[in-house]
Design a protein around this motif. Sequence first.
Motif, short mmCIF file in Angstrom:
data_model
loop_
_atom_site.label_atom_id
_atom_site.label_comp_id
_atom_site.label_asym_id
_atom_site.label_seq_id
_atom_site.Cartn_x
_atom_site.Cartn_y
_atom_site.Cartn_z
N ARG A 112 7.94 9.53 -20.36
CA ARG A 112 8.86 8.55 -20.47
C ARG A 112 8.93 7.67 -18.66
O ARG A 112 8.28 7.15 -18.54
N VAL A 113 8.88 9.64 -17.93
CA VAL A 113 8.87 9.50 -16.96
C VAL A 113 7.53 8.29 -15.59
O VAL A 113 7.27 7.92 -15.00
N LEU A 114 6.68 9.10 -16.95
CA LEU A 114 4.83 8.17 -15.69
C LEU A 114 4.82 7.17 -16.35
O LEU A 114 4.04 6.56 -15.24
N ILE A 115 5.48 6.76 -17.89
CA ILE A 115 5.00 5.15 -18.35
C ILE A 115 6.12 4.71 -17.14
O ILE A 115 5.36 2.91 -16.26
N ARG A 116 7.29 4.66 -16.87
CA ARG A 116 7.98 4.33 -16.07
C ARG A 116 7.41 3.84 -14.41
O ARG A 116 7.43 2.96 -13.95
N SER A 117 6.45 5.12 -14.48
CA SER A 117 6.13 5.19 -12.77
C SER A 117 4.23 3.92 -13.13
O SER A 117 5.16 2.86 -11.78
N ILE A 118 4.20 4.34 -13.92
CA ILE A 118 3.28 3.01 -14.23
C ILE A 118 3.53 1.63 -14.18
O ILE A 118 2.76 0.54 -14.11
N ILE A 119 3.84 1.10 -14.94
CA ILE A 119 5.29 0.30 -15.31
C ILE A 119 5.39 -0.90 -13.96
O ILE A 119 5.05 -1.53 -13.54
N ASN A 120 5.98 0.62 -13.17
CA ASN A 120 6.56 -0.05 -11.69
C ASN A 120 5.36 0.29 -10.34
O ASN A 120 5.04 -1.42 -9.80
N TYR A 167 1.10 -1.33 -0.03
CA TYR A 167 -0.20 -0.03 0.12
C TYR A 167 1.17 1.03 0.20
O TYR A 167 0.67 1.78 -0.41
N ILE A 168 1.72 1.30 0.93
CA ILE A 168 2.88 2.30 1.08
C ILE A 168 3.37 2.85 -0.41
O ILE A 168 3.37 3.80 -0.43
N LEU A 169 4.07 1.59 -1.28
CA LEU A 169 4.84 1.78 -2.45
C LEU A 169 3.75 2.86 -3.13
O LEU A 169 4.33 2.51 -3.71
N ILE A 170 2.53 2.07 -3.59
CA ILE A 170 1.43 1.84 -4.34
C ILE A 170 1.11 3.49 -4.06
O ILE A 170 1.56 4.42 -5.28
N THR A 182 3.43 -3.55 -12.44
CA THR A 182 4.19 -4.93 -11.21
C THR A 182 4.33 -5.05 -9.97
O THR A 182 3.63 -6.01 -9.73
N LEU A 183 3.90 -4.19 -9.13
CA LEU A 183 3.74 -4.36 -7.67
C LEU A 183 2.54 -5.00 -7.51
O LEU A 183 2.17 -5.89 -6.88
#
Length: 275
Positions: free
Chosen positions: A248-256, A135-138, A259-260
Amino acid sequence: VMGLGIAVILFYGEIYGLITMIFLVGYLVVRNAIAYRRKQRKEKEAQKKRFNKEDLITISGIMKLSSQNIAGAVQTIDELYREVIDNLAVENHKGLKACKKRAKALTSDIEDLKSDIYYFIRSIDDSSVTSSKFYILILDYLHSMSNSISFIADTSYTHVDNNHKKLKYNHIRNLKTISEKMQQQFQKILEILNVSMYSNSTTQLIKDVSSIKDEISELIEKQIRDIRTTESSPKNTKLYFSLLLETRVLIRSIINLMTLFKNFKDQFRTMTNEK
């Protein structure tokens, strides 16, 4: 009106008027300080009540809460990204200003959720403590996403507000193409959250979003080549690069994030099957 009243007191009352004014200012300062403290106390009480210890949060509750937070943020970011690009294309100053304000509000909302983490952890039942890290990481990834869309909205607004030249047609076209593809993926995220689809759909989503990131990298390389061979506005180039790079930064956050969330759902499913 208040300024006029003070001027009248000073003019007619002289020293007595000055003393009266000092007392008046002192009264206003004290009154505002008391009101501010009351507001802070109410906000603290609201935070405590948001996660009631009597209603302990389980792993299922954490997943449900996470899904709701992701869905709310994704829905807003989807709308904002599309609106920013559309308003930028026609240099809609008013529309961009509204987007900027809304993006700032989203970031503030997520920061409020992060401020509640202490009360959240206190309200979790003992068997769910280890899952609280998800939850915290999300929330952290959602915060990164909100910062990205806020940067995109703010940068676009500033460009138009400063009366810089309109982006070239091919730049707008490329950004709109990216916007349409992003919208498709945002909708898929909402479907995954609402329909409770599991690993396979999430894995495919991550692949699709990654392909958009690769496409943006190609656009950046193409723009670098164009700069060396054709005349272009420095301000326009800066804006175009900024939007592509932040996307690109936004997409990287979406992927992370996804994945989480996939790992969290897989863990939850495994624990449910074991029971």
